[in-house]
Design a protein around this motif. Structure first.
Motif, PDB file in Angstrom:
ATOM      1  N   LEU A  63     -11.257 -75.441 -26.406  1.00 32.61           N
ATOM      2  CA  LEU A  63     -11.832 -76.672 -26.822  1.00 32.61           C
ATOM      3  C   LEU A  63     -10.894 -78.184 -26.469  1.00 32.61           C
ATOM      4  CD1 LEU A  63     -13.908 -77.801 -28.637  1.00 32.61           C
ATOM      5  CD2 LEU A  63     -12.690 -77.422 -30.552  1.00 32.61           C
ATOM      6  N   HIS A  64      -9.840 -77.954 -26.304  1.00 26.62           N
ATOM      7  CA  HIS A  64      -8.913 -79.037 -25.823  1.00 26.62           C
ATOM      8  C   HIS A  64      -9.110 -79.422 -24.433  1.00 26.62           C
ATOM      9  CE1 HIS A  64      -5.505 -81.609 -24.711  1.00 26.62           C
ATOM     10  NE2 HIS A  64      -5.205 -81.589 -25.950  1.00 26.62           N
ATOM     11  N   LEU A  65      -9.424 -78.303 -23.519  1.00 24.24           N
ATOM     12  CA  LEU A  65      -9.800 -78.466 -22.103  1.00 24.24           C
ATOM     13  C   LEU A  65     -11.094 -78.817 -22.137  1.00 24.24           C
ATOM     14  CD1 LEU A  65      -8.079 -75.381 -20.641  1.00 24.24           C
ATOM     15  CD2 LEU A  65      -7.270 -77.550 -20.480  1.00 24.24           C
ATOM     16  N   PHE A  66     -12.033 -78.616 -22.934  1.00 25.04           N
ATOM     17  CA  PHE A  66     -13.553 -79.084 -22.842  1.00 25.04           C
ATOM     18  C   PHE A  66     -13.659 -80.513 -23.134  1.00 25.04           C
ATOM     19  CE2 PHE A  66     -17.638 -79.350 -24.718  1.00 25.04           C
ATOM     20  CZ  PHE A  66     -18.434 -79.215 -23.436  1.00 25.04           C
ATOM     21  N   VAL A  67     -12.795 -80.941 -24.076  1.00 30.23           N
ATOM     22  CA  VAL A  67     -12.745 -82.246 -24.660  1.00 30.23           C
ATOM     23  C   VAL A  67     -12.487 -83.357 -23.517  1.00 30.23           C
ATOM     24  CG1 VAL A  67     -11.830 -83.900 -26.248  1.00 30.23           C
ATOM     25  CG2 VAL A  67     -12.758 -81.845 -26.930  1.00 30.23           C
ATOM     26  N   GLU A  68     -11.188 -82.483 -22.713  1.00 35.02           N
ATOM     27  CA  GLU A  68     -10.563 -83.521 -21.772  1.00 35.02           C
ATOM     28  C   GLU A  68     -11.526 -83.691 -20.638  1.00 35.02           C
ATOM     29  OE1 GLU A  68      -7.256 -81.380 -20.530  1.00 35.02           O
ATOM     30  OE2 GLU A  68      -6.041 -82.596 -21.719  1.00 35.02           O
ATOM     31  N   SER A  69     -12.434 -82.619 -20.236  1.00 37.02           N
ATOM     32  CA  SER A  69     -13.425 -82.674 -19.430  1.00 37.02           C
ATOM     33  C   SER A  69     -14.644 -83.592 -19.543  1.00 37.02           C
ATOM     34  CB  SER A  69     -14.143 -81.319 -19.064  1.00 37.02           C
ATOM     35  OG  SER A  69     -14.962 -81.107 -18.049  1.00 37.02           O
TER      36      SER A  69
END
Length: 649
Positions: A68-74
């Motif tokens: 989820l953290h990586l998706f938000v960064e994207s």
């Protein structure tokens, strides 16, 4: 939304004015006040940590926080400088179709703030879908004011950053889970992104949606599913999330799902709202746990607003209207709504059109609006790249439908064989005219009809062969086509990519048809000329079938396409002849049919070799065709076929 809304009663409810009840939203809105002015475009990664500590997240969702953290960064990278979500404000919205005796929506006012999960509820016919369509800018000719982020204007300009998930899972069954989501991302993400970045973004999203274990599985159709219903629903949602929308609308996202799958989807949506996204979902008959997961609620009845505010405040709202019950249940809410609709009086007192804080949504600064405009303009692949992606997608689909392709080749070959047999007895001698001077007296009975008759058989055979496959190629994806177009997909690019992908199968089908037909019929027309004319006529039938598939119901498309192909085949100038049609002043109708141009091309190429022997000008005047214009006939066939492109565009 832990705090409950408090109501202060003033006066008699039956004589109340719209402001006799005041709702103290200060406690209810505490958790979202910060999101209104701070960055809510997913770049505030601290929101993940805040939400991850909530019991709802820890207990009801299995989404890995790292994913989820990586998706938000994207998502943050996609949004760029647009550091706020979308808020919707509406005043006195009304909508009445031309043929409707009464409005579907009437005097609907309120606002939907960003960073929250909204549910739109109401009895059947309450106007839920119309309300959502108005908010998304899909409905025209409405009355009232509709604003995005406090700014009125054409909402359709935001369609590239607004996602919509229909109730039916409109996905392509021949593609895998990942291919469906990847195509949406490639088409709708910023054009500056590299394919590697897009692939990474999609992989993270698939992991967040808990689809990694089925990412390479075909989606399958609803009648022959490959993945489960809950997974199919998450694919449909993922196609929208892949485009990094600032607002997401869903029509009954939990319909037909079991409790576990429904809770998983709602948990994912809840997580996204905590990161700044505005999510509005139509709910028909929600389970208790789904209803409780909503932050706020829009309750409609007979096209009017019954309630708009926090879900936790609805019981106090109805109690203030005189409906007393120990616990608020969903069925009770719908029953109360129906009662209010039936009474039909004192609407002003019963509509709690968010009469909470007089505070309005802050109007964004000029810098914020410019950043949002830049974000919208950057979305979407260029035309040529969209065409390429659509071409690749269609080729993959056709490869995975090899049985349909080979069946089409077999039908084409059979049709050519049968038409060739019908012309076998002619032995290629399909024209007799009046001899050139001075041998007129030696002439026998003339035969001007055999060549047009041969062209008629060719036209009918091609129509029967390719009309149904043309509908299957285009009509099966009509819903996908319109879903993508509503999200900003270039319709012409989609159609052109599909047309280009059908060229190999059209060429091969025509090759089998023409070869067998010409070997048996042995007409005077050269093989290359007959192949070119037949190929263009195949193209015309495909174009005709595609247009019909887009304007008719799916189940009616094949039959109407076959009937239409027979009509254009019969209107070829054989009987009645073009000379007779000219007396009726209807030549324009016959000239609008590709069958006439095919017959004229055949007549020219079969008669030209006999100019030394017969008076072909006399034959021309009798039948009404123009001679010596084979190239022009082919160009007209091409123009008529390409006309479908303009219609689709």
């Amino acid at each position: 939304m832990g705090a409950s809304a408090q109501y202060q009663e003033i006066g008699d409810p039956e004589a109340a004015t719209p402001y006799d009840y005041r709702i103290d939203y200060e406690m209810v809105e505490l958790r979202r006040n910060d999101l209104r002015r701070r960055a809510t475009g997913f770049e505030q990664l601290g929101a993940i940590e805040d939400f991850s500590r909530e019991d709802h997240f820890n207990k009801k969702t299995d989404v890995d926080r790292t994913d989820l953290h990586l998706f938000v960064e994207s998502l943050s990278k996609c949004l760029g400088n647009s550091n706020f979500g979308l808020s919707f404000e509406f005043e006195n919205l009304s909508f009445q179709p031309k043929k409707s005796p009464k409005p579907i929506l009437s005097e609907v006012s309120g606002r939907i703030n960003s960073g929250s999960l909204w549910g739109v509820m109401g009895a059947s016919g309450a106007g839920k879908s119309t309300f959502v369509n108005v908010l998304m800018g899909k409905t025209s000719h409405i009355k009232g004011v509709n604003k995005v982020n406090g700014v009125p204007g054409n909402i359709s300009r935001y369609r590239k950053i607004i996602g919509y998930v229909p109730q039916d899972d409109i996905v392509l069954s021949e593609l895998t889970v990942r291919e469906n989501i990847l195509h949406s991302a490639r088409i709708r993400l910023p054009r500056s992104w590299t394919d590697t970045e897009i692939q990474h973004h999609v992989d993270i999203l698939i992991s967040c949606l808990q689809l990694s274990h089925v990412c390479d599985s075909l989606v399958g159709s609803t009648s022959a599913p490959v993945i489960s219903g809950g997974q199919r629903k998450r694919v449909s949602i993922g196609m929208e999330l892949a485009a990094a929308p600032m607002a997401l609308f869903l029509d009954e996202p939990t319909s037909g799902l079991d409790a576990t799958a429904a809770a998983s989807i709602m948990s994912t949506l809840k997580a996204l709202t905590r990161l700044g996204m505005t999510i509005v979902t139509i709910i028909h008959q929600p389970r208790e746990e789904i209803f409780e997961s909503l932050d706020s609620l829009v309750l409609l009845g007979a096209g009017r607003m019954i309630y708009l505010g926090p879900q936790t405040g609805i019981q106090l709202h109805f109690e203030s209207l005189g409906f007393n019950f120990p616990t608020m249940e969903i069925q009770q809410i719908l029953w109360v709504t129906s009662s209010l609709v039936k009474e039909g009086k004192h609407w002003a007192a019963r509509q709690r059109v968010q009469a909470q804080n007089p505070e309005r949504i802050p109007i964004p600064s000029m810098a914020e609006m410019n950043a949002l405009t830049t974000t919208i303009k950057s979305r979407g692949a260029p035309f040529w790249r969209q065409t390429y992606y659509c071409f690749n997608r269609s080729m993959v689909q056709q490869y995975r439908m090899k049985s349909s392709f080979f069946f089409e080749l077999g039908v084409g070959a059979m049709a050519g064989f049968l038409i060739g047999l019908a012309e076998l007895n002619q032995g290629g001698k399909n024209f007799r005219g009046i001899f050139n001077p001075p041998y007129e007296m030696l002439s026998t009975s003339i035969d001007y009809a055999s060549v047009p008759q041969m062209a008629l058989l060719v036209g009918l055979a091609v129509g029967l062969t390719d009309s149904a496959p043309g509908v299957k190629i285009f009509g099966e994806e009509k819903l996908v086509f319109w879903r993508e177009a509503a999200a900003g997909h270039n319709r012409f690019a989609d159609y052109i990519g599909k047309v280009i992908s059908t060229i190999p199968r059209v060429v091969l089908a025509n090759f089998h048809f023409s070869t067998l037909f010409l070997l048996l019929a042995t007409p005077r027309i050269a093989w290359q000329a007959a192949f070119a004319a037949n190929l263009l006529y195949f193209y015309c039938i495909y174009g005709l079938a595609s247009v019909i598939s887009m304007v008719t119901r799916r189940e009616d498309g094949p039959l109407l396409a076959v009937m239409s192909s027979l009509i254009v085949g019969v209107l070829n100038g054989m009987s009645p002849t073009l000379a007779k049609v000219k007396k009726w002043h209807l030549v324009w109708l016959w000239r609008a049919s590709p069958g006439t141009w095919l017959a004229e091309a055949y007549f020219t190429e079969n008669i030209t070799p006999l100019r030394y022997l017969y008076q072909v000008d006399m034959a021309k005047n009798t039948v009404g065709y123009l001679f010596w214009y084979f190239t022009d006939d082919c160009l007209m066939l091409l123009a008529l076929a390409s006309r479908g492109n303009e219609v689709m565009k």
